[in-house]
Design a protein around this motif. Structure first.
Motif, PDB file in Angstrom:
ATOM      1  N   ASP A  95      -1.872   3.343  -8.041  1.00  0.00           N
ATOM      2  CA  ASP A  95      -3.037   4.097  -8.449  1.00  0.00           C
ATOM      3  C   ASP A  95      -3.718   3.673  -9.780  1.00  0.00           C
ATOM      4  N   ILE A 115       3.466   4.978  -5.629  1.00  0.00           N
ATOM      5  CA  ILE A 115       2.059   5.028  -5.205  1.00  0.00           C
ATOM      6  C   ILE A 115       1.431   5.409  -6.422  1.00  0.00           C
ATOM      7  N   ALA A 116       1.767   6.373  -7.532  1.00  0.00           N
ATOM      8  CA  ALA A 116       1.087   6.533  -8.608  1.00  0.00           C
ATOM      9  C   ALA A 116       0.863   5.314  -9.404  1.00  0.00           C
ATOM     10  N   THR A 159       0.798  -1.244   0.116  1.00  0.00           N
ATOM     11  CA  THR A 159       0.030  -0.118   0.012  1.00  0.00           C
ATOM     12  C   THR A 159       0.796   1.192   0.013  1.00  0.00           C
ATOM     13  N   ALA A 160       0.098   2.312  -0.175  1.00  0.00           N
ATOM     14  CA  ALA A 160       1.066   3.771  -0.122  1.00  0.00           C
ATOM     15  C   ALA A 160       2.031   3.801   1.241  1.00  0.00           C
ATOM     16  N   GLN A 178       0.477  -5.137 -12.537  1.00  0.00           N
ATOM     17  CA  GLN A 178      -0.714  -4.763 -12.986  1.00  0.00           C
ATOM     18  C   GLN A 178      -1.425  -5.723 -13.792  1.00  0.00           C
ATOM     19  N   CYS A 233       5.366   2.364   0.521  1.00  0.00           N
ATOM     20  CA  CYS A 233       6.068   2.890  -0.683  1.00  0.00           C
ATOM     21  C   CYS A 233       7.673   3.281  -0.299  1.00  0.00           C
ATOM     22  N   ASP A 283       6.819   8.122  -4.343  1.00  0.00           N
ATOM     23  CA  ASP A 283       5.617   8.843  -5.223  1.00  0.00           C
ATOM     24  C   ASP A 283       5.406   8.254  -6.605  1.00  0.00           C
TER      25      ASP A 283
END
Length: 179
Positions: free
Chosen positions: A51, A47-48, A20-21, A81, A24, A44
């Motif tokens: 998302d 995290i992106a 999870t963020a 992904q 990260c 960052d």
């Protein structure tokens, strides 16, 4: 959870949780350690990536012990992904001191379980052709080479390295049997 240079005892004590963020920063530090001769992802950027629709990951760690004042030790992570019935491993990293101890297998196992639940039938990855340990692991986990990308990776030294494109087919039939 914080990074530690102490040698983890991970043979029997590998825990896996969703990436999870909140994790990260830890994952970014692991990525920088694992790919020290390449550009690495910041917290960052991770995290992106998480998302993006269909993206997910797992973090492996050795649990600490409050009574002994030992913190959790991050061991590695995987980020990927999935789109429809296909998925791609974007990155998998294991801390240097935790390699050859089952961490990557545990991460891949958690990932394969999740992918099967979502109907993914095929997983792809790219790996530097000079990473013999990773290639051996992937082959042992059912991946086969299906292509090569010439000079895909550029090391900080300027050296270019081919990427092997590997695939694992879960072999599920239309009625859901298989593997």
């Amino acid at each position: 959870m914080s990074a530690s240079s102490h040698q983890p005892e991970v043979e029997d004590g590998i825990e896996v949780v969703p990436l999870t963020a909140a994790f990260c920063n830890v994952a970014s530090a692991l990525h920088a350690e694992g790919f020290e001769d390449q550009d690495c992802w910041s917290a960052d950027e991770m995290i992106a990536l998480l998302d993006v629709p269909g993206a997910f990951g797992f973090l492996a760690f050795a649990p600490g012990n409050e009574a002994e004042n030992r913190l959790d030790i991050p061991l590695g992570f995987i980020q990927m992904q999935a789109v429809l019935d296909e998925a791609e491993i974007n990155t998998i990293v294991v801390a240097k001191e935790a390699r050859k101890r089952g961490v990557a297998r545990k991460l891949l196992s958690a990932t394969f379980d999740r992918l099967r639940e979502t109907g993914v039938r095929r997983v792809l990855l790219e790996v530097a052709d000079d990473n013999a340990l990773a290639i051996a692991l992937y082959r042992d986990c059912g991946f086969a080479e299906i292509g090569r990308r010439k000079r895909y990776y550029r090391r900080k030294s300027g050296r270019e390295v081919d990427a092997l494109v590997m695939e694992r087919d879960f072999g599920a039939c239309v009625l859901g049997w298989g593997d």
